[in-house]
Design a protein around this motif. Structure first.
Motif, PDB file in Angstrom:
ATOM      1  N   THR A  68      -7.726   8.023 -12.509  1.00  0.00           N
ATOM      2  CA  THR A  68      -6.813   6.906 -12.220  1.00  0.00           C
ATOM      3  C   THR A  68      -5.669   6.760 -13.221  1.00  0.00           C
ATOM      4  N   THR A  69      -5.689   7.539 -14.304  1.00  0.00           N
ATOM      5  CA  THR A  69      -4.673   7.324 -15.354  1.00  0.00           C
ATOM      6  C   THR A  69      -3.244   7.528 -14.847  1.00  0.00           C
ATOM      7  N   ASN A  70      -3.066   8.458 -13.940  1.00  0.00           N
ATOM      8  CA  ASN A  70      -1.702   8.716 -13.465  1.00  0.00           C
ATOM      9  C   ASN A  70      -1.151   7.578 -12.608  1.00  0.00           C
ATOM     10  N   ALA A  71      -2.055   6.736 -12.113  1.00  0.00           N
ATOM     11  CA  ALA A  71      -1.636   5.662 -11.208  1.00  0.00           C
ATOM     12  C   ALA A  71      -0.850   4.570 -11.931  1.00  0.00           C
ATOM     13  N   TYR A  72      -1.063   4.424 -13.215  1.00  0.00           N
ATOM     14  CA  TYR A  72      -0.353   3.350 -13.927  1.00  0.00           C
ATOM     15  C   TYR A  72       0.225   3.863 -15.252  1.00  0.00           C
TER      16      TYR A  72
END
Lengths: 258, 125
Positions: B21-25
């Protein structure tokens, strides 16, 4: 189960040691700090206020913080007992100390209880100092045994930093989990969620013989034999109590103690 | 004891979710513009460099100082997690090679020279 937990611990400890060696050889710019969930906690204030990260912190630290907190809701402080490399080193040193001194030293209960609150002081002090005295720099690096040990004196550490590590590790030989018990800010952050952790040890009153072996086995000095379910904030679900229990089924892992 | 297997499974799951999920924010480590809004050129190109040495807010500021005097460089955004820098520039005045030369320039500090930044890869748009 002990084998499984040891395997998981070796995996994570091996990971940070490999990262350290790769870093020292110049093969990666990342250090253990890159994966530190406590960094996520320090990152929250500037992220909320300025939409920016302090120093070398990134969204991965925040994501890992959230992961650790979710894990705590599910399985108490399993992060400490299964994942944290500093916890693993301290656990093994504690075992070594137990063999060397043939006993586990414990501080008097009153002193122990007071010192356990030091973690909350560290938990508040580190972010506050980061945004005031250290001016958004990660000044805690010089005092953080996890960073000092697994970067082998990385950026911003000093000669005294190694004395801190030596002190913490020597203390862990005498008093099990010295850093975790009295000073770890990440552990303090997990405390409220750990109490409510869903996966917890349950004692079956009908089959328990009150032999107290579980109390002796618990590295965190939790009086397992005196409760129906372990809700203690320090329980890491290491399962040592179940391993040592002489009566099968007297202690078991359960969802919400049921 | 079968329930104990849930613990390593939960650990693996939450860690995988964290990485997934890191790329999402993505939030930049530094976001610096070298020109005022009304001075922005009409045509702007973007180039993304992966740069060794770009690992925190401090090094991102140093990186900015290295490229700020290159004519045509408009802005720059740094991401410490991916060690990358996205540079906006006016293609009529400069190109990625000139920007690369500028940030790879050794830095003189207290009489010593340091090669702080080295390009690892480039992805232009």
């Amino acid at each position: 189960m002990k084998v499984l937990r040891t395997l998981v611990q070796v995996l994570f400890l091996g990971g940070v040691v490999a990262l350290l060696l790769r870093g020292l050889a110049g093969h990666t710019p990342n250090t253990c700090e890159y994966y530190c969930p406590f960094g996520g906690l320090v990152a929250l204030y500037p992220l909320a206020r300025y939409k920016a990260y302090a120093c070398a912190l990134t969204e991965l630290n925040v994501a890992l913080l959230v992961s650790v907190l979710v894990l705590t809701v599910v399985s108490k402080k399993s992060f400490c007992g299964w994942v944290c490399p500093l916890g693993t080193v301290q656990e093994w040193l504690g075992r070594l100390g137990g063999k060397l001194f043939r006993r586990r030293f414990r501080l008097p209960k009153g002193v122990d209880r007071v010192l356990m609150n030091l973690r909350y002081v560290v938990l508040i002090a580190v972010p506050v100092l980061t945004f005031t005295v250290w001016k958004f720099d990660l000044g805690f690096r010089a005092y953080d045994p996890f960073y000092i040990l697994f970067t082998w004196g990385g950026h911003e550490t000093a000669a005294f930093s190694f004395y801190i590590v030596i002190g913490v590790l020597a203390a862990a030989l005498l008093i099990p989990f010295f850093w975790c018990r009295y000073l770890c800010p990440m552990g303090a952050a997990m405390d409220p969620l750990s109490r409510a952790g869903a996966l917890r040890i349950r004692r079956n009153r009908d089959t328990c013989t009150d032999c107290g072996e579980c109390d002796k086995a618990c590295p965190h000095a939790i009086p397992v034999s005196r409760v129906d379910e372990v809700t203690a904030r320090n329980c890491t679900n290491c399962l040592d109590c179940i391993e040592e229990c002489p009566v099968e089924g007297a202690l078991e892992l359960s969802w919400f103690g049921k | 004891m079968k329930k104990a297997v849930i613990i390593p499974l939960a650990i693996a799951l939450v860690i995988l979710l964290a990485f997934a999920t890191t790329n999402a924010y993505r939030v930049p480590t530094a976001d610096i513009s070298f020109v005022e809004c009304d001075e922005r050129p009409t045509s702007v190109a973007t180039v993304e460099f992966e740069v060794s040495g770009l690992k925190c807010r401090g090094t991102a500021r140093t990186f900015a100082r290295q490229i700020q005097d290159v004519p045509g460089v408009v802005s720059f955004v740094a991401y410490a997690r991916t060690h990358s820098a996205i540079v906006e520039y006016d293609p009529a005045l400069t190109d990625p090679d000139a920007i690369r030369e500028a940030f790879e320039e050794p830095i003189l500090h207290e009489g010593k020279t340091y090669e702080v930044f080295k390009m690892v890869s480039v992805a232009g748009e």
